[in-house]
Design a protein around this motif. Structure first.
Motif, PDB file in Angstrom:
ATOM      1  N   ASN A  62       0.821  -1.209   0.000  1.00 20.73           N
ATOM      2  CA  ASN A  62       0.000   0.000   0.000  1.00 20.73           C
ATOM      3  C   ASN A  62       0.859   1.264   0.000  1.00 20.73           C
ATOM      4  O   ASN A  62       0.522   2.236  -0.671  1.00 20.73           O
ATOM      5  N   LEU A  63       1.960   1.224   0.735  1.00 23.00           N
ATOM      6  CA  LEU A  63       2.846   2.385   0.754  1.00 23.00           C
ATOM      7  C   LEU A  63       3.426   2.625  -0.633  1.00 23.00           C
ATOM      8  O   LEU A  63       3.554   3.761  -1.080  1.00 23.00           O
ATOM      9  N   ARG A  64       3.739   1.526  -1.333  1.00 25.39           N
ATOM     10  CA  ARG A  64       4.277   1.657  -2.687  1.00 25.39           C
ATOM     11  C   ARG A  64       3.219   2.279  -3.607  1.00 25.39           C
ATOM     12  O   ARG A  64       3.516   3.166  -4.393  1.00 25.39           O
ATOM     13  N   THR A  65       1.981   1.789  -3.493  1.00 23.44           N
ATOM     14  CA  THR A  65       0.902   2.331  -4.323  1.00 23.44           C
ATOM     15  C   THR A  65       0.686   3.809  -4.035  1.00 23.44           C
ATOM     16  O   THR A  65       0.590   4.625  -4.959  1.00 23.44           O
ATOM     17  N   LEU A  66       0.618   4.142  -2.757  1.00 24.66           N
ATOM     18  CA  LEU A  66       0.353   5.537  -2.378  1.00 24.66           C
ATOM     19  C   LEU A  66       1.495   6.452  -2.818  1.00 24.66           C
ATOM     20  O   LEU A  66       1.273   7.596  -3.224  1.00 24.66           O
ATOM     21  N   THR A  67       2.728   5.935  -2.758  1.00 27.45           N
ATOM     22  CA  THR A  67       3.874   6.712  -3.220  1.00 27.45           C
ATOM     23  C   THR A  67       3.769   6.925  -4.729  1.00 27.45           C
ATOM     24  O   THR A  67       3.979   8.028  -5.228  1.00 27.45           O
ATOM     25  N   GLY A  68       3.392   5.857  -5.445  1.00 25.61           N
ATOM     26  CA  GLY A  68       3.242   5.941  -6.898  1.00 25.61           C
ATOM     27  C   GLY A  68       2.174   6.936  -7.313  1.00 25.61           C
ATOM     28  O   GLY A  68       2.282   7.578  -8.352  1.00 25.61           O
ATOM     29  N   LEU A  69       1.148   7.070  -6.496  1.00 29.36           N
ATOM     30  CA  LEU A  69       0.066   8.010  -6.790  1.00 29.36           C
ATOM     31  C   LEU A  69       0.454   9.447  -6.449  1.00 29.36           C
ATOM     32  O   LEU A  69      -0.272  10.385  -6.756  1.00 29.36           O
ATOM     33  N   GLY A  70       1.591   9.588  -5.772  1.00 25.79           N
ATOM     34  CA  GLY A  70       2.035  10.918  -5.378  1.00 25.79           C
ATOM     35  C   GLY A  70       1.322  11.448  -4.148  1.00 25.79           C
ATOM     36  O   GLY A  70       1.409  12.634  -3.840  1.00 25.79           O
ATOM     37  N   LEU A  71       0.602  10.572  -3.454  1.00 22.62           N
ATOM     38  CA  LEU A  71      -0.112  11.025  -2.256  1.00 22.62           C
ATOM     39  C   LEU A  71       0.805  11.072  -1.042  1.00 22.62           C
ATOM     40  O   LEU A  71       0.609  11.866  -0.133  1.00 22.62           O
ATOM     41  N   ILE A  72       1.776  10.196  -1.035  1.00 18.67           N
ATOM     42  CA  ILE A  72       2.753  10.215   0.048  1.00 18.67           C
ATOM     43  C   ILE A  72       4.143  10.204  -0.550  1.00 18.67           C
ATOM     44  O   ILE A  72       4.336   9.947  -1.738  1.00 18.67           O
ATOM     45  N   GLN A  73       5.103  10.473   0.321  1.00 20.77           N
ATOM     46  CA  GLN A  73       6.484  10.593  -0.107  1.00 20.77           C
ATOM     47  C   GLN A  73       7.317   9.621   0.701  1.00 20.77           C
ATOM     48  O   GLN A  73       7.107   9.478   1.906  1.00 20.77           O
ATOM     49  N   GLU A  74       8.215   8.932   0.028  1.00 22.13           N
ATOM     50  CA  GLU A  74       9.124   8.047   0.739  1.00 22.13           C
ATOM     51  C   GLU A  74      10.406   8.800   1.021  1.00 22.13           C
ATOM     52  O   GLU A  74      10.994   9.393   0.128  1.00 22.13           O
ATOM     53  N   LEU A  75      10.813   8.778   2.266  1.00 17.62           N
ATOM     54  CA  LEU A  75      12.026   9.494   2.652  1.00 17.62           C
ATOM     55  C   LEU A  75      13.083   8.484   3.061  1.00 17.62           C
ATOM     56  O   LEU A  75      12.866   7.698   3.976  1.00 17.62           O
ATOM     57  N   SER A  76      14.192   8.471   2.362  1.00 10.99           N
ATOM     58  CA  SER A  76      15.283   7.605   2.807  1.00 10.99           C
ATOM     59  C   SER A  76      16.519   8.457   3.010  1.00 10.99           C
ATOM     60  O   SER A  76      16.995   9.095   2.087  1.00 10.99           O
ATOM     61  N   TYR A  77      16.969   8.469   4.221  1.00 17.41           N
ATOM     62  CA  TYR A  77      18.089   9.339   4.580  1.00 17.41           C
ATOM     63  C   TYR A  77      19.282   8.539   5.065  1.00 17.41           C
ATOM     64  O   TYR A  77      19.911   8.856   6.049  1.00 17.41           O
ATOM     65  N   GLY A  78      19.514   7.405   4.408  1.00 16.88           N
ATOM     66  CA  GLY A  78      20.733   6.677   4.740  1.00 16.88           C
ATOM     67  C   GLY A  78      20.578   5.677   5.871  1.00 16.88           C
ATOM     68  O   GLY A  78      21.246   4.667   5.868  1.00 16.88           O
ATOM     69  N   ASP A  79      19.659   5.925   6.812  1.00 10.55           N
ATOM     70  CA  ASP A  79      19.488   4.907   7.848  1.00 10.55           C
ATOM     71  C   ASP A  79      18.704   3.741   7.264  1.00 10.55           C
ATOM     72  O   ASP A  79      18.186   3.803   6.153  1.00 10.55           O
ATOM     73  N   SER A  80      18.567   2.661   7.999  1.00 19.27           N
ATOM     74  CA  SER A  80      18.106   1.402   7.427  1.00 19.27           C
ATOM     75  C   SER A  80      16.729   1.466   6.774  1.00 19.27           C
ATOM     76  O   SER A  80      16.535   0.978   5.678  1.00 19.27           O
ATOM     77  N   SER A  81      15.734   2.054   7.429  1.00 17.99           N
ATOM     78  CA  SER A  81      14.388   1.960   6.876  1.00 17.99           C
ATOM     79  C   SER A  81      13.852   3.322   6.429  1.00 17.99           C
ATOM     80  O   SER A  81      14.159   4.355   7.020  1.00 17.99           O
ATOM     81  N   SER A  82      13.020   3.269   5.382  1.00 19.09           N
ATOM     82  CA  SER A  82      12.428   4.474   4.841  1.00 19.09           C
ATOM     83  C   SER A  82      11.346   5.014   5.768  1.00 19.09           C
ATOM     84  O   SER A  82      10.669   4.260   6.456  1.00 19.09           O
ATOM     85  N   HIS A  83      11.178   6.312   5.758  1.00 18.58           N
ATOM     86  CA  HIS A  83      10.086   6.958   6.476  1.00 18.58           C
ATOM     87  C   HIS A  83       9.086   7.466   5.451  1.00 18.58           C
ATOM     88  O   HIS A  83       9.436   7.715   4.308  1.00 18.58           O
ATOM     89  N   PHE A  84       7.838   7.624   5.890  1.00 19.83           N
ATOM     90  CA  PHE A  84       6.799   8.039   4.957  1.00 19.83           C
ATOM     91  C   PHE A  84       6.102   9.293   5.464  1.00 19.83           C
ATOM     92  O   PHE A  84       5.969   9.519   6.668  1.00 19.83           O
ATOM     93  N   ASP A  85       5.656  10.105   4.516  1.00 20.87           N
ATOM     94  CA  ASP A  85       5.143  11.423   4.820  1.00 20.87           C
ATOM     95  C   ASP A  85       4.006  11.733   3.854  1.00 20.87           C
ATOM     96  O   ASP A  85       4.124  11.478   2.657  1.00 20.87           O
ATOM     97  N   PHE A  86       2.915  12.249   4.370  1.00 16.64           N
ATOM     98  CA  PHE A  86       1.817  12.689   3.521  1.00 16.64           C
ATOM     99  C   PHE A  86       2.250  13.943   2.770  1.00 16.64           C
ATOM    100  O   PHE A  86       2.831  14.858   3.357  1.00 16.64           O
ATOM    101  N   VAL A  87       2.008  13.965   1.482  1.00 16.52           N
ATOM    102  CA  VAL A  87       2.428  15.104   0.671  1.00 16.52           C
ATOM    103  C   VAL A  87       1.311  16.127   0.653  1.00 16.52           C
ATOM    104  O   VAL A  87       0.266  15.893   0.062  1.00 16.52           O
ATOM    105  N   GLU A  88       1.514  17.201   1.325  1.00  9.76           N
ATOM    106  CA  GLU A  88       0.486  18.226   1.355  1.00  9.76           C
ATOM    107  C   GLU A  88       1.038  19.505   0.767  1.00  9.76           C
ATOM    108  O   GLU A  88       0.820  19.810  -0.386  1.00  9.76           O
TER     109      GLU A  88
END
Ligand SMILES: [Zn+2]
Ligand SMILES: [Zn+2]
Length: 148
Positions: free
Chosen positions: A61-87
């Motif tokens: 679901n996170l992949r789908t929502l990212t693909g739709l541009g509704l959320i943003q995947e944030l990867s800053y070098g640490d192990s796991s990605s963080h997710f953020d609603f794109v407003e």
């Protein structure tokens, strides 16, 4: 945090995405928090509501929502990605001690696209800016340690 926000299901419909209870809940959670959760955080947060939901469902679901541009995947070098609603376009300040991510608004930064286009004849598609430092809590902990 929003002035006029659509409901998660309305947003999904607007994006022509299938509305499932899990997808709606994941998007709703991200819309209501500024904690930039990881997939794991989301999984644990929604676990009581969807006891049969797997972590793979969360990822899908996170992949789908990212693909739709509704959320943003944030990867800053640490192990796991963080997710953020794109407003509203915003930037992130990342604590180098605890890894917490803070929102930062700076509309003037949009000029960077125009300036780059003028300087390089680029057709700019996006830009990415991160600010690194030490958050208030970690600064406090450090000074407390020093005082001991
Ligand atoms: Zn910190
Ligand atoms: Zn953010």
């Amino acid at each position: 945090m929003a002035t006029e926000t659509l409901s998660p299901s309305a947003l999904l419909k607007k994006s022509h995405a299938r509305v499932t209870p899990q997808r709606e809940a994941i998007l709703g959670f991200l819309m209501g928090t500024d904690s930039h959760p990881t997939a794991d955080d989301i999984y644990h947060h929604l676990g009581s509501r969807f006891p049969n939901m797997s972590i793979a469902t969360v990822y899908n679901n996170l992949r789908t929502l990212t693909g739709l541009g509704l959320i943003q995947e944030l990867s800053y070098g640490d192990s796991s990605s963080h997710f953020d609603f794109v407003e509203t376009a915003h930037y992130h300040a990342i604590c180098q001690v605890c890894g917490k991510i803070f929102d930062m608004y700076y509309p003037g930064l949009n000029e960077i696209d125009t300036i780059t286009e003028n300087a390089t004849d680029f057709a700019v598609t996006s830009h990415r800016i991160e600010v690194y430092g030490i958050c208030k809590d970690c600064q406090k902990k450090r000074s407390e340690k020093k005082a001991e």
